[in-house]
Each structure stands twice: as C-alpha cells, then as structure tokens.
Design a protein around this motif. Structure first.
Motif, PDB file in Angstrom:
ATOM      1  N   ILE A  27       0.888  -1.251  -0.132  1.00 40.16           N
ATOM      2  CA  ILE A  27      -0.328   0.235  -0.047  1.00 40.16           C
ATOM      3  C   ILE A  27       0.745   1.013  -0.364  1.00 40.16           C
ATOM      4  O   ILE A  27       1.808   1.599   0.994  1.00 40.16           O
ATOM      5  N   MET A  28       1.020   2.160  -0.673  1.00 40.91           N
ATOM      6  CA  MET A  28       1.876   3.501  -1.136  1.00 40.91           C
ATOM      7  C   MET A  28       0.313   5.136  -1.225  1.00 40.91           C
ATOM      8  O   MET A  28       0.505   4.683  -1.767  1.00 40.91           O
ATOM      9  N   GLU A  29       0.953   5.566   0.542  1.00 39.01           N
ATOM     10  CA  GLU A  29      -0.487   6.230   0.445  1.00 39.01           C
ATOM     11  C   GLU A  29       0.865   7.833  -0.501  1.00 39.01           C
ATOM     12  O   GLU A  29       1.808   8.045   0.607  1.00 39.01           O
ATOM     13  N   SER A  30      -0.494   8.295  -0.609  1.00 43.03           N
ATOM     14  CA  SER A  30       0.609   9.909  -1.022  1.00 43.03           C
ATOM     15  C   SER A  30       1.975   9.744  -2.027  1.00 43.03           C
ATOM     16  O   SER A  30       1.540  10.964  -2.254  1.00 43.03           O
ATOM     17  N   VAL A  31       2.294   9.362  -2.305  1.00 43.26           N
ATOM     18  CA  VAL A  31       3.561   9.543  -2.897  1.00 43.26           C
ATOM     19  C   VAL A  31       3.587  10.132  -4.054  1.00 43.26           C
ATOM     20  O   VAL A  31       3.962  11.296  -4.533  1.00 43.26           O
ATOM     21  N   LEU A  32       2.502   9.528  -5.144  1.00 41.55           N
ATOM     22  CA  LEU A  32       2.825   9.262  -6.635  1.00 41.55           C
ATOM     23  C   LEU A  32       2.545  11.479  -6.855  1.00 41.55           C
ATOM     24  O   LEU A  32       2.862  11.453  -7.198  1.00 41.55           O
ATOM     25  N   PHE A  33       1.453  11.204  -6.765  1.00 42.77           N
ATOM     26  CA  PHE A  33       0.611  12.688  -6.784  1.00 42.77           C
ATOM     27  C   PHE A  33       0.510  13.298  -6.125  1.00 42.77           C
ATOM     28  O   PHE A  33       0.960  14.642  -6.799  1.00 42.77           O
ATOM     29  N   GLN A  34      -0.066  13.333  -4.635  1.00 38.42           N
ATOM     30  CA  GLN A  34       0.217  14.771  -4.175  1.00 38.42           C
ATOM     31  C   GLN A  34       1.847  14.873  -3.979  1.00 38.42           C
ATOM     32  O   GLN A  34       2.072  15.897  -4.323  1.00 38.42           O
ATOM     33  N   ASP A  35       2.905  14.143  -3.822  1.00 38.03           N
ATOM     34  CA  ASP A  35       4.066  14.917  -2.967  1.00 38.03           C
ATOM     35  C   ASP A  35       5.064  14.057  -4.407  1.00 38.03           C
ATOM     36  O   ASP A  35       5.323  15.420  -3.695  1.00 38.03           O
ATOM     37  N   VAL A  36       4.735  14.176  -5.359  1.00 38.53           N
ATOM     38  CA  VAL A  36       5.389  14.520  -6.509  1.00 38.53           C
ATOM     39  C   VAL A  36       5.163  15.231  -8.098  1.00 38.53           C
ATOM     40  O   VAL A  36       5.873  16.118  -8.507  1.00 38.53           O
ATOM     41  N   VAL A  37       4.056  14.476  -8.152  1.00 38.03           N
ATOM     42  CA  VAL A  37       3.261  15.095  -9.588  1.00 38.03           C
ATOM     43  C   VAL A  37       3.231  16.444  -9.617  1.00 38.03           C
ATOM     44  O   VAL A  37       2.839  17.059 -10.097  1.00 38.03           O
ATOM     45  N   SER A  38       1.639  16.384  -8.226  1.00 38.09           N
ATOM     46  CA  SER A  38       0.862  17.594  -7.761  1.00 38.09           C
ATOM     47  C   SER A  38       2.112  19.014  -7.934  1.00 38.09           C
ATOM     48  O   SER A  38       2.506  19.782  -7.664  1.00 38.09           O
ATOM     49  N   VAL A  39       3.267  18.354  -6.435  1.00 37.13           N
ATOM     50  CA  VAL A  39       4.258  19.333  -6.083  1.00 37.13           C
ATOM     51  C   VAL A  39       5.197  20.061  -7.326  1.00 37.13           C
ATOM     52  O   VAL A  39       5.399  20.821  -7.463  1.00 37.13           O
ATOM     53  N   SER A  40       5.526  19.068  -8.234  1.00 39.11           N
ATOM     54  CA  SER A  40       6.340  19.891  -9.244  1.00 39.11           C
ATOM     55  C   SER A  40       5.267  20.590 -10.229  1.00 39.11           C
ATOM     56  O   SER A  40       5.268  21.286 -10.577  1.00 39.11           O
ATOM     57  N   HIS A  41       3.612  20.066 -10.232  1.00 44.25           N
ATOM     58  CA  HIS A  41       3.254  21.060 -10.960  1.00 44.25           C
ATOM     59  C   HIS A  41       3.255  22.808 -10.315  1.00 44.25           C
ATOM     60  O   HIS A  41       3.530  23.569 -10.969  1.00 44.25           O
ATOM     61  N   LEU A  42       3.378  22.156  -9.231  1.00 44.41           N
ATOM     62  CA  LEU A  42       3.383  23.788  -7.569  1.00 44.41           C
ATOM     63  C   LEU A  42       4.314  24.758  -8.009  1.00 44.41           C
ATOM     64  O   LEU A  42       4.446  25.168  -8.204  1.00 44.41           O
TER      65      LEU A  42
END
Length: 233
Positions: A100-115
């Motif tokens: 189980i991988m929580e949060s990392v892929l989209f919130q912490d990498v993709v979203s932050v890269s976008h931000l």
C-alpha cells in the motif's frame, strides 16, 4: 527507466494499492485501515505511509526548488525515476503480496512538481514514466477528488490548525490562493488518473461521508485488488 526490465516482470503476482489525493483527503487513515484488515485476513501486506522515516520514494524538499528550469527538472526527474526503479525491484523481491503506497505518487511528486512550475510537457512525460515504472507491481488506485479545493483546505485546517508540516495559512486570502493553485494541480492529476488504464476507484469527496467512502474502498479491495488474476499479462 529500464523498459525491458519492466516488460519482463509484468507477470508478477505482486499488487500495489495506491491511495492518493490532495492533503487531508483521508488517505493515511484509509491506508492504515486497509493494512490492518488485510493483515487480519492473512494477506502479506506492507504499508508505506507518506511520513515514513527515510522514505524510499521522497527526496528532500529542497530538491523541488529548481523545477521551473528545464535543467533542474531533468535532474529531478532522473533522480525520482531511479528511486522508483529501485523501489519496484525491491518490492518484486520482497515477501509481501500487497504493498500500500499512500500519497506519494500524485500528491507529493506530481502535484508538487506542478506547483513548483515544472514545464507541462516535461511533467506529462514524467508522470507517464512514473506510471510505467510501477506497472510490474500491478497497480490499483484509490483517488480522492475534491471539487471544492478551497473548501477542503479550510476543512483540514479546521481540523489540524492553520500551521502543520509545510502548511501555513495567515489570512483568508491564503485559503483563496491555495484553492486556486491546488485546483490547477488537481486538474492535471485528475487527467492523468483518468487516462491511466489500471483498476481504479475515484471517490468524489463532496460531503465527507467517510463511512460511505470506506465501504466503497472495501468493495474495491475485495472485488478488484484481491480477486485480480495478476498472473495474466
């Protein structure tokens, strides 16, 4: 990423459950609950939470600061893809059946890269590369989507306070601005989620109906994740 290696391991019986969404979505609570349920059922499961010490997929925050340049973004992308490749290799050799991988892929990498201003074309290619890198683990996704992003920030700060982790809200305008910028990053992520051809459950979090969402997740885990015949390509 070594695409030949990924193709050679795509028949693995491993399963990866990604639980993702913007901050305060309920991801951590859901991840821990599912981990405990699967453990009780005798499933060999590992839970990788966002705040885990020495996280294998998250770099130090300062490495996000040069993403608005092509060179800085390229260096960051290479490092993260290397982390993902090593993570997949380690999980393929681990005793756990489910990760189980929580949060990392989209919130912490993709979203932050976008931000942080990464070029959209680079970010699109980067996101697709991350998704491909995870395919040998037979990924399944639970994604919490919020139509009212500003409202979500107000909700979670009402629970946690206006300052926690990297978050600091000093005025009403801070919430308005957060709603605007995170709405844009969430829209990018949602498009990537919709296009990713894997089993997925998208929860439209409108009224914080946690019991209802938990029931949806339990059904998805039971009927899709655990019943998947992952031995087939």
């Amino acid at each position: 990423m070594n695409d030949n290696r990924s193709l050679s391991t795509v028949k693995s019986s491993k399963r990866l459950l990604i639980i993702d969404g913007i901050p305060g979505s309920g991801k951590t609570t859901a991840a821990i609950r599912i981990h405990n349920q699967l453990t009780t059922q005798g499933v060999r499961v590992k839970c990788l939470l966002e705040l885990e010490e020495n996280h294998p997929l998250l770099p130090p925050m300062e490495q996000y600061y040069a993403l608005d340049t092509v060179e800085g973004a390229d260096a960051f992308i290479r490092q993260i893809l290397d982390r993902y490749d090593r993570f997949v290799e380690e999980q393929l050799g681990s005793p756990e059946d489910v990760v189980i991988m929580e949060s990392v892929l989209f919130q912490d990498v993709v979203s932050v890269s976008h931000l942080q201003g990464m070029n959209i074309t680079q970010l699109q290619n980067f996101t697709e590369s991350l998704q491909r890198a995870l395919m040998p683990l037979n990924p399944h996704l639970v994604y919490y989507h919020h139509a009212d992003v500003e409202g979500q920030w107000r909700f979670i700060c009402g629970v946690r306070g206006n300052e926690w982790g990297p978050v600091s809200f000093q005025s009403d305008e801070d919430f308005v601005q957060a709603g605007e910028v995170w709405s844009a990053s969430q829209a990018f992520v949602r498009a990537a989620v919709d296009a990713w051809p894997i089993p997925k459950l998208i929860i439209e979090n409108l009224v914080y109906a946690w019991a209802e969402y938990d029931a949806q997740i339990d059904g998805f885990v039971s009927e899709t994740l655990l019943s998947a015949n992952t031995g087939k390509p």
